[in-house]
Design a protein around this motif. Structure first.
Motif, short mmCIF file in Angstrom:
data_model
loop_
_atom_site.label_atom_id
_atom_site.label_comp_id
_atom_site.label_asym_id
_atom_site.label_seq_id
_atom_site.Cartn_x
_atom_site.Cartn_y
_atom_site.Cartn_z
N PRO A 136 0.82 -1.22 0.00
CA PRO A 136 0.00 0.00 0.00
C PRO A 136 0.85 1.26 0.00
CG PRO A 136 -0.05 -1.06 2.15
CD PRO A 136 0.65 -2.00 1.23
N VAL A 137 0.25 2.37 -0.41
CA VAL A 137 0.99 3.59 -0.66
C VAL A 137 1.73 4.11 0.57
CG1 VAL A 137 -0.96 5.15 -0.22
CG2 VAL A 137 0.84 5.82 -1.83
N THR A 138 1.17 3.91 1.75
CA THR A 138 1.82 4.43 2.95
C THR A 138 3.09 3.67 3.31
OG1 THR A 138 0.40 3.04 4.34
CG2 THR A 138 -0.31 5.33 3.94
N ARG A 139 3.30 2.49 2.72
CA ARG A 139 4.48 1.67 3.02
C ARG A 139 5.42 1.53 1.83
NH1 ARG A 139 3.68 -1.35 7.59
NH2 ARG A 139 5.97 -1.34 7.56
N MET A 140 5.14 2.21 0.73
CA MET A 140 5.91 1.96 -0.50
C MET A 140 7.38 2.30 -0.37
SD MET A 140 3.31 2.94 -3.64
CE MET A 140 1.92 1.86 -4.01
N TRP A 141 7.72 3.30 0.44
CA TRP A 141 9.11 3.70 0.57
C TRP A 141 9.82 3.01 1.74
CZ3 TRP A 141 12.57 6.24 -2.45
CH2 TRP A 141 12.06 6.81 -3.62
N ASP A 142 9.15 2.10 2.45
CA ASP A 142 9.83 1.33 3.49
C ASP A 142 10.97 0.52 2.88
OD1 ASP A 142 7.92 2.38 5.13
OD2 ASP A 142 6.97 0.47 5.65
N ASP A 143 10.71 -0.09 1.74
CA ASP A 143 11.71 -0.82 0.96
C ASP A 143 11.28 -0.68 -0.49
OD1 ASP A 143 13.30 -2.61 -0.43
OD2 ASP A 143 13.19 -4.19 1.08
N VAL A 144 11.73 0.40 -1.13
CA VAL A 144 11.18 0.76 -2.44
C VAL A 144 11.52 -0.26 -3.51
CG1 VAL A 144 13.13 2.21 -3.17
CG2 VAL A 144 10.82 2.72 -3.99
N VAL A 145 12.66 -0.95 -3.39
CA VAL A 145 13.00 -1.97 -4.38
C VAL A 145 12.03 -3.14 -4.26
CG1 VAL A 145 14.76 -3.56 -5.20
CG2 VAL A 145 15.40 -1.25 -4.50
N ARG A 146 11.75 -3.57 -3.04
CA ARG A 146 10.76 -4.64 -2.84
C ARG A 146 9.39 -4.19 -3.34
NH1 ARG A 146 6.76 -5.87 0.81
NH2 ARG A 146 6.28 -8.10 1.00
N THR A 147 9.01 -2.96 -3.05
CA THR A 147 7.72 -2.44 -3.51
C THR A 147 7.62 -2.53 -5.02
OG1 THR A 147 7.46 -0.94 -1.64
CG2 THR A 147 6.29 -0.37 -3.66
N CYS A 148 8.64 -2.02 -5.72
CA CYS A 148 8.60 -2.02 -7.18
C CYS A 148 8.65 -3.44 -7.73
CB CYS A 148 9.77 -1.20 -7.73
SG CYS A 148 9.56 0.57 -7.45
N GLY A 149 9.37 -4.31 -7.06
CA GLY A 149 9.44 -5.70 -7.50
C GLY A 149 8.12 -6.44 -7.38
N HIS A 150 7.16 -5.84 -6.66
CA HIS A 150 5.85 -6.46 -6.49
C HIS A 150 4.73 -5.60 -7.07
CE1 HIS A 150 8.19 -8.83 -3.59
NE2 HIS A 150 7.32 -9.77 -3.86
N GLN A 151 5.07 -4.81 -8.08
CA GLN A 151 4.06 -4.14 -8.90
C GLN A 151 4.16 -4.78 -10.27
OE1 GLN A 151 4.81 0.08 -8.64
NE2 GLN A 151 4.21 0.20 -6.50
N ARG A 152 3.41 -5.85 -10.46
CA ARG A 152 3.60 -6.73 -11.61
C ARG A 152 2.33 -6.85 -12.44
NH1 ARG A 152 7.91 -10.24 -11.11
NH2 ARG A 152 7.49 -10.57 -13.34
N LEU A 153 2.50 -7.37 -13.65
CA LEU A 153 1.38 -7.61 -14.55
C LEU A 153 1.12 -9.10 -14.68
CD1 LEU A 153 2.19 -4.81 -17.06
CD2 LEU A 153 -0.09 -5.20 -16.15
N PHE A 154 -0.14 -9.48 -14.56
CA PHE A 154 -0.58 -10.87 -14.56
C PHE A 154 -1.54 -11.12 -15.71
CE2 PHE A 154 0.84 -10.07 -10.32
CZ PHE A 154 1.22 -11.28 -9.76
N CYS A 155 -1.69 -12.40 -16.07
CA CYS A 155 -2.64 -12.76 -17.14
C CYS A 155 -4.05 -12.36 -16.78
CB CYS A 155 -2.62 -14.28 -17.36
SG CYS A 155 -1.02 -14.97 -17.82
N SER A 156 -4.41 -12.51 -15.50
CA SER A 156 -5.81 -12.35 -15.08
C SER A 156 -5.85 -12.28 -13.56
CB SER A 156 -6.64 -13.54 -15.55
OG SER A 156 -6.13 -14.74 -14.95
N THR A 157 -7.02 -11.99 -13.02
CA THR A 157 -7.18 -12.01 -11.57
C THR A 157 -6.98 -13.42 -11.01
OG1 THR A 157 -9.58 -12.23 -11.85
CG2 THR A 157 -8.71 -10.01 -11.51
N GLU A 158 -7.28 -14.43 -11.82
CA GLU A 158 -7.05 -15.82 -11.37
C GLU A 158 -5.56 -16.06 -11.14
OE1 GLU A 158 -10.99 -15.52 -13.06
OE2 GLU A 158 -9.03 -14.98 -13.92
#
Length: 220
Positions: A136-158
Motif C-alpha cells: 500500500p501507498v503508505t508503506r511503499m518507501w519502506d523498501d522501495v525496491v521490494r515495492t517495485c518488484g511487487h508491482q507486476r502484470l498478470f494474465c488475469s485475476t485468477e
C-alpha cells in the motif's frame, strides 16, 4: 528546487540517454564536482526520495528508471531500459515522448506466460491483463525496491490469486491496463526538467483519484 539540482538532472538524463545508472565518477565528471560532493548529494537525493541507493551508495532507482531488473524490459528506438515495475514501465514512454511507442515485456509471475505491449503516450494498449500492486501507498518507501518488484502484470485475476496462494501473500490492489496507463501517464511529468518538484501529499491524492483509484490502499 533541490540544492543538488544539477546532480539530480545528471542522474535522470544519463538514465534517459543510456538506460543505465551513472556512477559517482560519471556524475563528478558531468557536474564538475568532487566525489565527496557527489556522494553527499546522492545521499540527500535519496533522503528526499529522488533516487534510491544500495548499501554501497550506488544508484538503484531514479523513478521511473531502474538500474536493476525487476521483471520488465522496455525497448525504445535504440535504448533498452529496465522497467522498475508495471507503473514505471508504462511511464517511460510518457516521460520520453521522443521515443514514440516502446515495447514493454514481462512474464506473468504466476504462470510465467510472456506478455508484451506497444505502449505510447496516445492511449492505453489493448489487453485483458491486470496489474497487481502488493504494497500500500503508505508503506511503499519502506523498501522501495521490494515495492517495485511487487508491482507486476498478470494474465488475469485468477493468476493474481494463484500467485498470492503460492507466495503466502495477501492480495493487494488490482487494476486493468487502462487504469495503469492513466496512473503512469503524468505521474512523472517534469522529472527531466530543471526545477522539478515532487507533488505534495494532497496533490498526489488528487492525481490518484483523477485516474480512477480509490480506497485505503491508496490512502484515499
Amino acid at each position: 528546487m533541490t540544492e543538488f539540482e544539477d546532480l539530480r538532472l545528471a542522474v535522470y538524463r544519463s538514465f534517459a540517454r543510456t538506460g543505465r545508472a551513472p556512477s559517482a565518477e560519471d556524475l563528478a565528471a558531468t557536474t564538475e564536482a568532487d566525489i565527496g560532493t557527489v556522494r553527499a548529494g546522492l545521499a540527500e537525493l535519496a533522503r528526499t526520495r529522488h533516487v534510491a541507493l544500495d548499501e554501497a551508495g550506488r544508484i538503484v532507482m531514479a523513478h521511473p528508471f531502474s538500474a536493476v531488473p525487476l521483471g520488465f524490459a522496455v525497448m525504445g528506438r535504440r535504448t533498452l531500459w529496465w522497467g522498475g515495475c508495471a507503473w514505471d514501465s508504462f511511464a517511460l514512454p510518457q516521460l520520453l515522448r521522443e521515443e514514440g511507442e516502446v515495447l514493454v515485456s514481462t512474464r506473468c509471475p504466476a504462470c510465467s506466460r510472456p506478455h508484451a505491449w506497444n505502449v505510447g503516450a496516445d492511449g492505453p494498449p489493448d489487453g485483458d491483463q491486470v496489474a497487481h500492486f502488493l504494497v500500500p501507498v503508505t508503506r511503499m518507501w519502506d523498501d522501495v525496491v521490494r515495492t517495485c518488484g511487487h508491482q507486476r502484470l498478470f494474465c488475469s485475476t485468477e493468476c493474481v490469486d494463484a500467485w498470492c496462494h503460492q507466495t503466502g501473500s495477501t492480495r493487494g490492489y488490482v487494476m486493468d491496463l487502462p487504469t495503469l496507463w492513466r496512473l503512469a501517464a503524468h505521474w512523472y511529468d517534469g522529472r527531466l526538467d530543471r526545477g522539478y518538484r515532487r507533488r505534495e501529499p494532497e496533490a498526489a491524492k488528487e492525481y490518484l483519484r483523477g485516474v480512477g483509484l480509490s480506497g485505503l490502499f491508496w490512502g484515499l
